[in-house]
Design a protein around this motif. Structure first.
Motif, PDB file in Angstrom:
ATOM      1  N   LEU A 322       0.851  -1.182   0.000  1.00 32.57           N
ATOM      2  CA  LEU A 322       0.000   0.000   0.000  1.00 32.57           C
ATOM      3  C   LEU A 322       0.894   1.242   0.000  1.00 32.57           C
ATOM      4  CD1 LEU A 322      -2.969   1.048   0.211  1.00 32.57           C
ATOM      5  CD2 LEU A 322      -2.588   1.198   2.695  1.00 32.57           C
ATOM      6  N   LYS A 323       0.679   2.119  -1.008  1.00 32.43           N
ATOM      7  CA  LYS A 323       1.499   3.322  -1.153  1.00 32.43           C
ATOM      8  C   LYS A 323       0.610   4.543  -1.363  1.00 32.43           C
ATOM      9  CE  LYS A 323       5.295   0.899  -3.534  1.00 32.43           C
ATOM     10  NZ  LYS A 323       6.105   0.873  -4.779  1.00 32.43           N
ATOM     11  N   ILE A 358      -5.008  -3.057   6.869  1.00 26.66           N
ATOM     12  CA  ILE A 358      -3.927  -4.000   6.594  1.00 26.66           C
ATOM     13  C   ILE A 358      -4.177  -5.314   7.321  1.00 26.66           C
ATOM     14  CG2 ILE A 358      -1.450  -4.405   6.790  1.00 26.66           C
ATOM     15  CD1 ILE A 358      -2.204  -2.242   4.763  1.00 26.66           C
ATOM     16  N   SER A 359      -4.574  -5.216   8.585  1.00 25.10           N
ATOM     17  CA  SER A 359      -4.851  -6.419   9.381  1.00 25.10           C
ATOM     18  C   SER A 359      -5.987  -7.228   8.777  1.00 25.10           C
ATOM     19  CB  SER A 359      -5.190  -6.014  10.817  1.00 25.10           C
ATOM     20  OG  SER A 359      -5.544  -7.136  11.581  1.00 25.10           O
ATOM     21  N   ILE A 373       1.382  -5.120   2.832  1.00 28.53           N
ATOM     22  CA  ILE A 373       2.298  -4.312   3.636  1.00 28.53           C
ATOM     23  C   ILE A 373       1.971  -2.840   3.460  1.00 28.53           C
ATOM     24  CG2 ILE A 373       4.722  -3.693   3.995  1.00 28.53           C
ATOM     25  CD1 ILE A 373       5.426  -6.412   2.801  1.00 28.53           C
ATOM     26  N   ASP A 374       2.038  -2.100   4.553  1.00 28.50           N
ATOM     27  CA  ASP A 374       1.778  -0.655   4.508  1.00 28.50           C
ATOM     28  C   ASP A 374       3.099   0.102   4.388  1.00 28.50           C
ATOM     29  OD1 ASP A 374       0.873   1.900   4.744  1.00 28.50           O
ATOM     30  OD2 ASP A 374       0.368   1.757   6.888  1.00 28.50           O
ATOM     31  N   GLU A 375       3.291   0.777   3.271  1.00 27.96           N
ATOM     32  CA  GLU A 375       4.472   1.622   3.086  1.00 27.96           C
ATOM     33  C   GLU A 375       4.076   3.083   2.877  1.00 27.96           C
ATOM     34  OE1 GLU A 375       7.020   0.079   0.023  1.00 27.96           O
ATOM     35  OE2 GLU A 375       7.560  -1.692   1.192  1.00 27.96           O
ATOM     36  N   PRO A 412      11.577  -8.354   0.963  1.00 23.84           N
ATOM     37  CA  PRO A 412      12.104  -9.290   1.971  1.00 23.84           C
ATOM     38  C   PRO A 412      11.322  -9.090   3.273  1.00 23.84           C
ATOM     39  CG  PRO A 412      13.579  -7.431   1.710  1.00 23.84           C
ATOM     40  CD  PRO A 412      12.473  -7.220   0.730  1.00 23.84           C
ATOM     41  N   ILE A 413      10.501 -10.048   3.658  1.00 27.01           N
ATOM     42  CA  ILE A 413       9.672  -9.879   4.848  1.00 27.01           C
ATOM     43  C   ILE A 413       9.880 -11.053   5.790  1.00 27.01           C
ATOM     44  CG2 ILE A 413       7.921  -8.508   3.666  1.00 27.01           C
ATOM     45  CD1 ILE A 413       6.169 -11.009   3.551  1.00 27.01           C
ATOM     46  N   LEU A 414       9.567 -10.813   7.039  1.00 23.61           N
ATOM     47  CA  LEU A 414       9.728 -11.829   8.082  1.00 23.61           C
ATOM     48  C   LEU A 414       8.651 -12.909   7.908  1.00 23.61           C
ATOM     49  CD1 LEU A 414      11.682 -12.156  10.480  1.00 23.61           C
ATOM     50  CD2 LEU A 414       9.884 -11.182  11.944  1.00 23.61           C
ATOM     51  N   MET A 415       9.095 -14.167   7.919  1.00 23.47           N
ATOM     52  CA  MET A 415       8.182 -15.301   7.771  1.00 23.47           C
ATOM     53  C   MET A 415       8.428 -16.300   8.905  1.00 23.47           C
ATOM     54  SD  MET A 415       6.569 -14.515   4.917  1.00 23.47           S
ATOM     55  CE  MET A 415       5.827 -15.987   4.188  1.00 23.47           C
ATOM     56  N   LEU A 416       7.397 -17.041   9.247  1.00 18.49           N
ATOM     57  CA  LEU A 416       7.525 -18.129  10.223  1.00 18.49           C
ATOM     58  C   LEU A 416       7.640 -19.429   9.431  1.00 18.49           C
ATOM     59  CD1 LEU A 416       7.348 -18.287  13.417  1.00 18.49           C
ATOM     60  CD2 LEU A 416       5.119 -19.332  13.046  1.00 18.49           C
TER      61      LEU A 416
END
Length: 421
Positions: A322-323, A358-359, A373-375, A412-416
């Motif tokens: 999101l921009k 976003i949630s 993702i919110d940017e 590049p985002i955090l993943m489980l």
């Protein structure tokens, strides 16, 4: 004898009743004590006429959905076995509370259930931590205590016919203390528990399906999960670890490479032997000064003692970002009450943050399977309205009216990440 004296005498006898162990006789006063009833022509009855039957006391509460779902089964079993058994619902809630409940829309479905109200005597004799809880009485003795799942026609027949019983005794465990740590430890005055770790696989019937926190002065130094799938446990721990890194875990941030995913991710509401065997219970406590490292250490402990490894890793992933497309502010709120109905049709956000949107987009795959993702960098509250957020193209078109864009790209985002060992 004056009525007032009779009631005082009965109350005194209640207070003298001690909790019973399996195999012990019920006090004689139990059979003659008037029981306050609702949904029955008589306001009180005694159990004297049922002394020779198999008696099942079904402890319940109006707020317990599992108790209510159990009632139809109990009614059918009572009809099936007739005068051979007596099934009686018991609660310590007042008559007023029960009558109000049974008059409600939800309660009317169960208004044929005869229940003891405002109980003290049975709660003293058979203390328990949660409901539903079943007490089995035969030949005037406490035969067993179980969960409601074990109340079946087969189990009842075994007992009536004096066959070997398949019942598994359930003595409910106090979740507020470390699981299965001897209660004798609590009598020690010169020692303090510094750390504790417990992990078991397979359903523990003496515990509910839930979670518990060990806390002191606002700090969480221990966490407990009971009868949960590993995925549920991973999700809760992952949420805390993501938050520590300033990020938010969602269903779209999981990478599950396990060969048999259903071994760790399944519907725990379906109770059967296969499901029960895959449930885990864990209790993990660290020294209070190490509370900040609770969840990382807990995850390491689970990794060491299960066939799986879970880690937090940055992965280049296809996302929707999101921009803002201009510096003109078309989204600032005009104030008013907070409204967050983003997922409804029409979609309305009033005096809410973009985090709500976003949630919601990350909560499921209805709009997109990509992480969102919110940017925008926008910190204020916003007013937004959309006609149909479940259609991605429609949402993107309507976002443009606010000088916002939802663009597909890699980040590049955090993943489980969950793997077999």
């Amino acid at each position: 004898m004056p009525l007032a004296f009779t009631l005082v005498a009965a109350a005194t006898s209640f207070a003298q009743n001690k909790s019973l162990k399996i195999g012990e006789n019920l006090p004689e006063n139990v059979w003659s004590t008037p029981l306050q009833l609702v949904n029955h022509p008589q306001k009180t009855i005694t159990l004297n006429q049922d002394k020779d039957k198999l008696i099942l006391l079904d402890f319940w509460a109006t707020w317990c959905s599992s108790c209510l779902l159990n009632f139809p089964k109990m009614e059918e079993l009572q009809k099936q076995f007739g005068d051979k058994i007596k099934i009686l619902a018991v609660t310590d809630q007042s008559r007023v509370v029960l009558e109000k409940f049974f008059a409600s829309t939800n309660g009317k479905r169960y208004d044929k259930i005869i229940s003891v109200a405002d109980d003290k005597m049975f709660h003293q004799l058979f203390p328990h931590k949660g409901v539903p809880y079943i007490v089995w009485i035969k030949d005037g003795k406490l035969l067993n205590t179980t969960d409601s799942d074990q109340v079946t026609a087969t189990a009842i027949s075994e007992i009536i016919e004096n066959k070997q019983s398949s019942l598994q005794t359930v003595v409910q465990i106090d979740k507020t203390r470390p699981l299965l740590l001897s209660e004798n430890y609590d009598t020690e005055k010169n020692t303090e528990l510094q750390s504790y770790a417990f992990l078991s696989k397979g359903r523990i019937r003496a515990l509910d399906y839930g979670t518990w926190f060990h806390r002191d002065k606002g700090k969480t130094y221990g966490r407990q999960f009971t009868n949960k799938s590993l995925m549920e446990i991973y999700s809760s721990i992952g949420y805390e670890l993501f938050e520590q890194k300033g990020d938010v875990l969602s269903v779209k941030r999981f990478i599950n490479t396990v060969k048999n995913p259903s071994d760790i991710d399944f519907n725990t509401n379906i109770a059967n032997k296969e499901t029960d065997a895959k449930l885990y219970s864990i209790d993990f406590i660290v020294p209070k000064i190490q509370s900040d490292s609770l969840y990382s250490k807990m995850l390491s402990f689970i990794n060491e003692n299960t066939p799986y490894t879970v880690s937090l890793e940055k992965r280049v992933t296809q996302c929707l970002v999101l921009k803002r497309t201009s510096e003109k502010d078309k989204i600032a709120t005009k104030g008013g009450i907070l409204i967050d109905s983003f997922l409804k049709t029409p979609s309305v956000m009033q005096n809410a943050t973009l985090a709500y949107m976003i949630s919601a987009l990350n909560a499921n795959n209805n709009t997109t399977s990509f992480p969102v993702i919110d940017e925008t960098g926008y910190k204020g509250n916003v007013d937004l309205r959309f006609s149909n957020v479940k259609d991605l193209k429609t949402l993107q078109k309507e976002l443009a009216q606010y000088d916002l864009a939802l663009e597909q790209t890699e980040r590049p985002i955090l993943m489980l990440v969950i793997k077999d060992k």
